[in-house]
Motif scaffolding. Structure first.
Motif, PDB file in Angstrom:
ATOM      1  N   ASP A  35       0.857  -1.184   0.000  1.00 33.49           N
ATOM      2  CA  ASP A  35       0.000   0.000   0.000  1.00 33.49           C
ATOM      3  C   ASP A  35       0.893   1.233   0.000  1.00 33.49           C
ATOM      4  O   ASP A  35       1.124   1.862   1.031  1.00 33.49           O
ATOM      5  N   ALA A  71      -1.329  -1.004   5.004  1.00 38.83           N
ATOM      6  CA  ALA A  71      -1.985   0.255   4.686  1.00 38.83           C
ATOM      7  C   ALA A  71      -1.429   1.391   5.533  1.00 38.83           C
ATOM      8  O   ALA A  71      -1.158   1.230   6.714  1.00 38.83           O
ATOM      9  N   ARG A  76      -4.265   8.460   3.855  1.00 36.24           N
ATOM     10  CA  ARG A  76      -5.596   7.893   4.020  1.00 36.24           C
ATOM     11  C   ARG A  76      -6.309   8.516   5.226  1.00 36.24           C
ATOM     12  O   ARG A  76      -5.668   8.941   6.192  1.00 36.24           O
ATOM     13  N   HIS A  77      -7.642   8.514   5.177  1.00 35.37           N
ATOM     14  CA  HIS A  77      -8.491   8.943   6.283  1.00 35.37           C
ATOM     15  C   HIS A  77      -9.313   7.730   6.726  1.00 35.37           C
ATOM     16  O   HIS A  77      -9.779   6.956   5.882  1.00 35.37           O
ATOM     17  N   THR A  80     -12.943   7.251   4.822  1.00 32.78           N
ATOM     18  CA  THR A  80     -12.929   6.811   3.426  1.00 32.78           C
ATOM     19  C   THR A  80     -12.299   5.424   3.292  1.00 32.78           C
ATOM     20  O   THR A  80     -12.767   4.589   2.500  1.00 32.78           O
ATOM     21  N   PHE A  81     -11.254   5.164   4.072  1.00 28.43           N
ATOM     22  CA  PHE A  81     -10.593   3.871   3.967  1.00 28.43           C
ATOM     23  C   PHE A  81     -11.464   2.756   4.539  1.00 28.43           C
ATOM     24  O   PHE A  81     -11.482   1.641   4.009  1.00 28.43           O
ATOM     25  N   GLU A  84     -13.786   1.685   1.903  1.00 30.96           N
ATOM     26  CA  GLU A  84     -13.107   0.886   0.888  1.00 30.96           C
ATOM     27  C   GLU A  84     -12.874  -0.537   1.397  1.00 30.96           C
ATOM     28  O   GLU A  84     -13.092  -1.515   0.670  1.00 30.96           O
TER      29      GLU A  84
END
Length: 308
Positions: A35, A71, A76-77, A80-81, A84
């Motif tokens: 990632d 990850a 990233r937040h 939102t992650f 996903e």
């Protein structure tokens, strides 16, 4: 012991598809991809995005577990992650493993214009990132299990030093209960304490810059420290899965089947439940022959037959 393979997101999908399918047919228990937005010596080469790659892999496989290795909160937040990850877990039929790390200090840390963070700041951000994901991925929107602080169906909110959310909504009920397993990368005392508090597993690359016997000693010491952190946190150390990146100690594990078997044996002696190696590349880092994968798979199949 379970066996995993990293497939770097470098190939066009028509090529990569065969690798992910072959990883499953060879009998690997889990397959991963990095990632990163780009990575070290491969920064000038093709490099795909993590979540789309794993989504495509989920659609062309049936059994093998899929994971992020690992990850990063650098770009990233949690809200939102989490969406996903939850969507990907649904698409894969509950086969996702969320490998999570504090974020490196290289390209990914600065490409979006971020300020340099101290080790303490990186850990604090990581803790907030993991705790946010943990709560979001357990949250069943509109159900009786929704956190009382937000009310049934009201969404999930939090305010932190690094992340903020206002009435965030999730995909739906978790496919894996209570959520997909977290495997955290951590070496320091605070990170190991976080592993023992919230994760199902721990992954390590050993000591940075170490090779050979020095690396193995560092791996043993880190594993012992994890035991201590778990006990201090009131957790049985045996409830934590332990993943070792075999290619981090200066030797490529798949240079031969004999080498792979040797390294797996050493990992097992140290109490690791899982090992992870890298798909052989044509040249450069992790260079090797794909034929070794077939030989390794044959030996692993023989071992399973003996156990069964």
């Amino acid at each position: 012991m379970r066996h995993g393979i990293v497939i770097l997101p470098q190939d066009p999908w028509l090529v990569a598809r065969e690798k992910w399918q072959r990883a499953e047919s060879l009998g690997f228990d889990h397959a991963w991809t990095y990632d990163h937005l780009s990575w070290r010596s491969l920064a000038g080469e093709p490099w795909g995005a993590t979540v789309p790659t794993l989504t495509a892999a989920a659609l062309v496989t049936d059994r093998i577990r899929l994971g992020t290795f690992v990850a990063s909160p650098n770009f990233r937040h949690p809200v939102t992650f989490a969406k996903e990850l939850a969507t990907l877990d649904d698409i894969s039929g509950g086969r996702l493993i969320a490998g999570l790390g504090s974020g490196g200090t290289g390209f990914d840390a600065f490409v979006l214009g971020q300020a340099s963070l101290s080790p303490r700041e990186r850990h604090e951000r990581f803790t907030e990132f993991v705790d946010g994901l943990d709560e979001l991925l357990r949250f069943e929107s509109g159900s009786e299990t929704a956190p009382e602080s937000v009310g049934v169906g009201a969404g999930f909110s939090f305010d932190g030093a690094w992340y903020t959310a206002r009435h965030s909504r999730m995909v739906g009920e978790p496919v894996q209960r209570p959520r997909m397993p977290f495997v955290l990368a951590a070496n320091g005392p605070k990170g190991l304490a976080l592993v023992s508090r919230v994760a199902e597993g721990w992954v390590t690359t050993g000591g940075d810059g170490l090779t050979g016997e020095q690396w193995w000693r560092a791996v043993a010491e880190l594993s012992a420290r994890l035991d201590e952190a778990a006990v201090a946190g009131g957790r049985d150390p045996l409830t934590l899965d332990r993943y070792l990146s075999l290619d981090s100690g200066g030797v490529f594990s798949l240079e031969s089947a004999d080498r792979y078997e040797e390294l797996c044996g050493r990992a097992a002696e140290l109490g690791f439940t899982d090992v992870i190696s890298h798909w052989p590349r044509a040249e450069g880092i992790y260079a090797g022959r794909e034929a070794v994968l077939d030989e390794v798979a044959g030996r692993l199949a023989e071992e399973r037959d003996v156990r069964d």
